[in-house]
Design an enzyme around this catalytic site. Structure first.
Site, PDB file in Angstrom:
ATOM      1  N   HIS A  72       0.839  -1.205   0.000  1.00 25.48           N
ATOM      2  CA  HIS A  72       0.000   0.000   0.000  1.00 25.48           C
ATOM      3  C   HIS A  72       0.867   1.245   0.000  1.00 25.48           C
ATOM      4  CE1 HIS A  72      -4.061  -1.706   1.558  1.00 25.48           C
ATOM      5  NE2 HIS A  72      -3.543  -2.431   0.591  1.00 25.48           N
ATOM      6  N   TYR A 193      -8.914   5.089   8.210  1.00 23.83           N
ATOM      7  CA  TYR A 193      -9.017   5.420   9.638  1.00 23.83           C
ATOM      8  C   TYR A 193     -10.100   6.492   9.752  1.00 23.83           C
ATOM      9  CZ  TYR A 193      -4.601   2.959  10.574  1.00 23.83           C
ATOM     10  OH  TYR A 193      -3.621   2.010  10.712  1.00 23.83           O
ATOM     11  N   PRO A 279      -3.371   0.011  19.218  1.00 21.15           N
ATOM     12  CA  PRO A 279      -3.103  -0.442  17.851  1.00 21.15           C
ATOM     13  C   PRO A 279      -3.314   0.599  16.750  1.00 21.15           C
ATOM     14  CG  PRO A 279      -5.166  -1.366  18.645  1.00 21.15           C
ATOM     15  CD  PRO A 279      -4.564  -0.632  19.793  1.00 21.15           C
ATOM     16  N   LYS A 283       1.673  -0.419  15.219  1.00 22.55           N
ATOM     17  CA  LYS A 283       3.101  -0.441  15.572  1.00 22.55           C
ATOM     18  C   LYS A 283       3.557  -1.634  16.409  1.00 22.55           C
ATOM     19  CE  LYS A 283       4.252   3.053  13.378  1.00 22.55           C
ATOM     20  NZ  LYS A 283       4.537   2.505  12.079  1.00 22.55           N
ATOM     21  N   TYR A 365       4.201   6.379  10.130  1.00 23.05           N
ATOM     22  CA  TYR A 365       3.334   5.255   9.766  1.00 23.05           C
ATOM     23  C   TYR A 365       4.102   4.196   8.974  1.00 23.05           C
ATOM     24  CZ  TYR A 365      -0.967   2.785   8.646  1.00 23.05           C
ATOM     25  OH  TYR A 365      -1.938   1.821   8.546  1.00 23.05           O
TER      26      TYR A 365
HETATM   27  P1  FAD Z   1       3.478 -12.045  21.503  1.00 19.42           P
HETATM   28  O1  FAD Z   1       2.955 -12.078  20.129  1.00 19.42           O
HETATM   29  O2  FAD Z   1       2.533 -11.851  22.632  1.00 19.42           O
HETATM   30  O3  FAD Z   1       4.259 -13.413  21.716  1.00 19.42           O
HETATM   31  C1  FAD Z   1       4.667 -13.858  22.979  1.00 19.42           C
HETATM   32  C2  FAD Z   1       4.720 -15.378  22.971  1.00 19.42           C
HETATM   33  O4  FAD Z   1       5.181 -15.844  24.220  1.00 19.42           O
HETATM   34  C3  FAD Z   1       3.362 -15.994  22.750  1.00 19.42           C
HETATM   35  O5  FAD Z   1       3.425 -16.945  21.721  1.00 19.42           O
HETATM   36  C4  FAD Z   1       3.019 -16.616  24.090  1.00 19.42           C
HETATM   37  O6  FAD Z   1       2.220 -17.783  23.962  1.00 19.42           O
HETATM   38  C5  FAD Z   1       4.391 -16.924  24.638  1.00 19.42           C
HETATM   39  N1  FAD Z   1       4.464 -16.994  26.090  1.00 19.42           N
HETATM   40  C6  FAD Z   1       3.796 -16.268  27.020  1.00 19.42           C
HETATM   41  N2  FAD Z   1       4.160 -16.622  28.255  1.00 19.42           N
HETATM   42  C7  FAD Z   1       5.102 -17.577  28.112  1.00 19.42           C
HETATM   43  C8  FAD Z   1       5.861 -18.343  29.028  1.00 19.42           C
HETATM   44  N3  FAD Z   1       5.725 -18.175  30.348  1.00 19.42           N
HETATM   45  N4  FAD Z   1       6.719 -19.244  28.551  1.00 19.42           N
HETATM   46  C9  FAD Z   1       6.872 -19.435  27.212  1.00 19.42           C
HETATM   47  N5  FAD Z   1       6.170 -18.731  26.289  1.00 19.42           N
HETATM   48  C10 FAD Z   1       5.307 -17.824  26.743  1.00 19.42           C
HETATM   49  N6  FAD Z   1      -0.698  -4.825  16.876  1.00 19.42           N
HETATM   50  C11 FAD Z   1      -0.958  -4.108  15.815  1.00 19.42           C
HETATM   51  O7  FAD Z   1      -0.056  -3.423  15.332  1.00 19.42           O
HETATM   52  N7  FAD Z   1      -2.206  -4.144  15.234  1.00 19.42           N
HETATM   53  C12 FAD Z   1      -3.209  -4.932  15.736  1.00 19.42           C
HETATM   54  O8  FAD Z   1      -4.305  -4.966  15.198  1.00 19.42           O
HETATM   55  C13 FAD Z   1      -2.963  -5.681  16.867  1.00 19.42           C
HETATM   56  N8  FAD Z   1      -3.923  -6.461  17.418  1.00 19.42           N
HETATM   57  C14 FAD Z   1      -3.648  -7.154  18.537  1.00 19.42           C
HETATM   58  C15 FAD Z   1      -4.634  -7.927  19.152  1.00 19.42           C
HETATM   59  C16 FAD Z   1      -4.400  -8.621  20.328  1.00 19.42           C
HETATM   60  C17 FAD Z   1      -5.493  -9.457  20.990  1.00 19.42           C
HETATM   61  C18 FAD Z   1      -3.117  -8.510  20.937  1.00 19.42           C
HETATM   62  C19 FAD Z   1      -2.824  -9.239  22.242  1.00 19.42           C
HETATM   63  C20 FAD Z   1      -2.122  -7.756  20.319  1.00 19.42           C
HETATM   64  C21 FAD Z   1      -2.377  -7.079  19.141  1.00 19.42           C
HETATM   65  N9  FAD Z   1      -1.384  -6.313  18.500  1.00 19.42           N
HETATM   66  C22 FAD Z   1      -1.665  -5.599  17.419  1.00 19.42           C
HETATM   67  C23 FAD Z   1      -0.038  -6.236  18.996  1.00 19.42           C
HETATM   68  C24 FAD Z   1       0.889  -7.211  18.268  1.00 19.42           C
HETATM   69  O9  FAD Z   1       0.188  -8.361  17.884  1.00 19.42           O
HETATM   70  C25 FAD Z   1       2.009  -7.498  19.236  1.00 19.42           C
HETATM   71  O10 FAD Z   1       2.713  -6.300  19.437  1.00 19.42           O
HETATM   72  C26 FAD Z   1       2.960  -8.608  18.781  1.00 19.42           C
HETATM   73  O11 FAD Z   1       2.326  -9.852  18.819  1.00 19.42           O
HETATM   74  C27 FAD Z   1       4.188  -8.628  19.696  1.00 19.42           C
HETATM   75  O12 FAD Z   1       4.951  -9.766  19.460  1.00 19.42           O
HETATM   76  P2  FAD Z   1       5.735 -10.459  20.644  1.00 19.42           P
HETATM   77  O13 FAD Z   1       6.420 -11.628  20.019  1.00 19.42           O
HETATM   78  O14 FAD Z   1       6.503  -9.454  21.386  1.00 19.42           O
HETATM   79  O15 FAD Z   1       4.620 -10.949  21.680  1.00 19.42           O
HETATM   80  C1  DHB Z   2      -4.657  -3.461  11.166  1.00 24.19           C
HETATM   81  C2  DHB Z   2      -4.437  -3.310  12.514  1.00 24.19           C
HETATM   82  C3  DHB Z   2      -4.094  -2.070  13.004  1.00 24.19           C
HETATM   83  O1  DHB Z   2      -3.869  -1.902  14.310  1.00 24.19           O
HETATM   84  C4  DHB Z   2      -3.970  -0.978  12.163  1.00 24.19           C
HETATM   85  O2  DHB Z   2      -3.665   0.230  12.675  1.00 24.19           O
HETATM   86  C5  DHB Z   2      -4.177  -1.152  10.811  1.00 24.19           C
HETATM   87  C6  DHB Z   2      -4.511  -2.405  10.325  1.00 24.19           C
HETATM   88  C7  DHB Z   2      -5.019  -4.794  10.646  1.00 24.19           C
HETATM   89  O3  DHB Z   2      -5.217  -5.720  11.470  1.00 24.19           O
HETATM   90  O4  DHB Z   2      -5.144  -4.955   9.442  1.00 24.19           O
END
Ligand code: FAD
Ligand code: DHB
Length: 372
Positions: A72, A193, A279, A283, A365
């Protein structure tokens, strides 16, 4: 058992760190609490910054992303019933790609031949000794490591293990996002948005056949009926959006959260384990990737590793500000009066009419370059 780096958490941060270290010849073990199926199906973010795409290429896993991802070059801000395009690429020379977080996770898991253990439980970390104890397949294991990477997300065990030395900076928002996935052609090719007096709405997509849509809601709201969701989306976008079968629904609460420092003893925190953003700026995933790119480049360089937290936090706070700013500009806060609405609308009008302000949005962005 001994390894060089013990990685707790097999989400995007842990898996990407594992891949980067593998390619640098640094031995590592990834411990993940959930099973493989669950981790690969977890629906979350969908926007990859340019630097995240570049990182996928760097680790040799960009092929499917380039084939299936949707590039995009612009994004739309919609308010007062009218859409205004921010030309991201024209303003910055960079773009974003729509490619689901779980696709990134699948690609990283598929590429990992060994040293990734799912279904581990009772994980305990000793940040001073560099020891991780855990249970896997009914047996207790002890993993000794030069350093531990805490990539276990917001609800993990690594951050609490060093809670005594951390300062927490936090803000909770009095709303959440209700997100759906639907078998419906996206109403708009580019993301929208939308600011509306009834609350924020976002139109995104996963493919030419699948729409991803979000509505601002109460933080603890039960997902609404399909009909109620479609009607509210039409109202907030001021147009009828394409409808189809909804096959995923969920509510995400919103908070800003940072701990400082992101390292203590032999433990280094990365991704959601150390910080959370609302979200609105897309980011979360990208910032997790920025952390592990820096961490992977710091391991083996004493001075860089000592400065990991300080270096990472500079980018983390930039992202915090951007996410907070986008959230504040686009959502309806409880108790907002007409003055507040007017101020928001003025900010939006300025953002789409001033090249300086549009560029500031676009630059953040598409994402600032990763610090390596
Ligand atoms: P995570 O993805 O949380 O990964 C952590 C991992 O550690 C998981 O697999 C978990 O199972 C594992 N874990 C936890 N505890 C333990 C333990 N004790 N021992 C071993 N493993 C463990 N960001 C956006 O930009 N846009 C979005 O739309 C968006 N939607 C989201 C929706 C939800 C419900 C959530 C929770 C987050 C969302 N985010 C979004 C944020 C984005 O998904 C996260 O920033 C991203 O997943 C971060 O990655 P991470 O690997 O740091 O953490
Ligand atoms: C999506 C999620 C976001 O948080 C955002 O700002 C834009 C797009 C998505 O899930 O596609």
């Amino acid at each position: 058992m001994r390894t060089q780096v013990a990685i707790v958490g097999g989400g995007p941060a842990g898996l990407m760190l594992g891949r980067l270290l593998e390619l640098r010849g640094i031995e590592n073990v990834i411990l993940e609490a959930r099973d493989r199926e669950y981790v690969q199906q977890r629906v979350r973010a969908g926007v990859l910054e340019q630097a995240t795409m570049d990182l996928m290429d760097e680790v040799g896993l960009g092929e499917r992303m380039h084939r299936e991802g949707l590039v995009h070059e612009g994004v739309e801000l919609r308010f007062n019933g009218e859409g205004h395009r921010i030309p991201l690429t024209e303003l910055t020379g960079r773009a974003i790609t729509i490619y689901g977080q779980q696709e990134v996770v699948k690609d990283l898991i598929d590429a990992r031949a060994e040293g990734l253990h799912f279904n581990v439980s009772d994980v305990r970390v000793d940040p001073e000794a560099g020891v991780v104890r855990y249970v896997h397949e009914d047996a207790e294991h002890v993993l000794e490591a030069d350093l531990i990477a805490g990539c276990d997300g917001f609800h993990g065990v690594c951050r609490p293990a060093v809670a005594d030395v951390l300062t927490v900076y936090e803000r909770e928002y009095p709303f959440g996002w209700m997100g759906i996935l639907a078998h419906a052609a996206p109403t708009s090719e580019e993301l929208i948005y939308a600011h509306h007096e009834r609350g924020f709405a976002l139109a995104s997509l996963r493919s030419p056949e699948v729409s991803r849509l979000y509505l601002q809601c109460e933080p603890d709201e039960e997902p609404w009926s399909d009909e109620a969701i479609w009607t509210e989306l039409d109202t907030r976008f001021g147009m009828s959006v394409n409808r189809g079968e909804i096959f995923d629904k969920g509510v995400t609460p919103m908070r800003s959260f940072v701990v400082e420092p992101m390292q203590h003893g032999r433990l280094y925190l990365a991704g959601d384990a150390a910080h959370i953003v609302p979200p609105t700026g897309a980011k979360g995933l990208n910032t997790a990737m920025a952390d592990v790119a820096l961490l992977a480049n710091s391991i083996g360089d004493e001075a860089k590793l000592a400065a990991y937290s300080q270096t990472a936090l500079q980018r983390v706070w930039r992202v915090q500000h951007f996410s907070w700013w986008m959230t504040s500009m686009l959502h309806r806060f409880p108790g907002d009066d007409d003055f507040q609405q007017r101020v928001q609308l003025s900010q939006l009008a300025y953002t789409v009419s001033s090249t300086a302000q549009a560029t500031a949005l676009a630059e953040n962005y598409v994402g600032l370059r990763f610090t390596l």
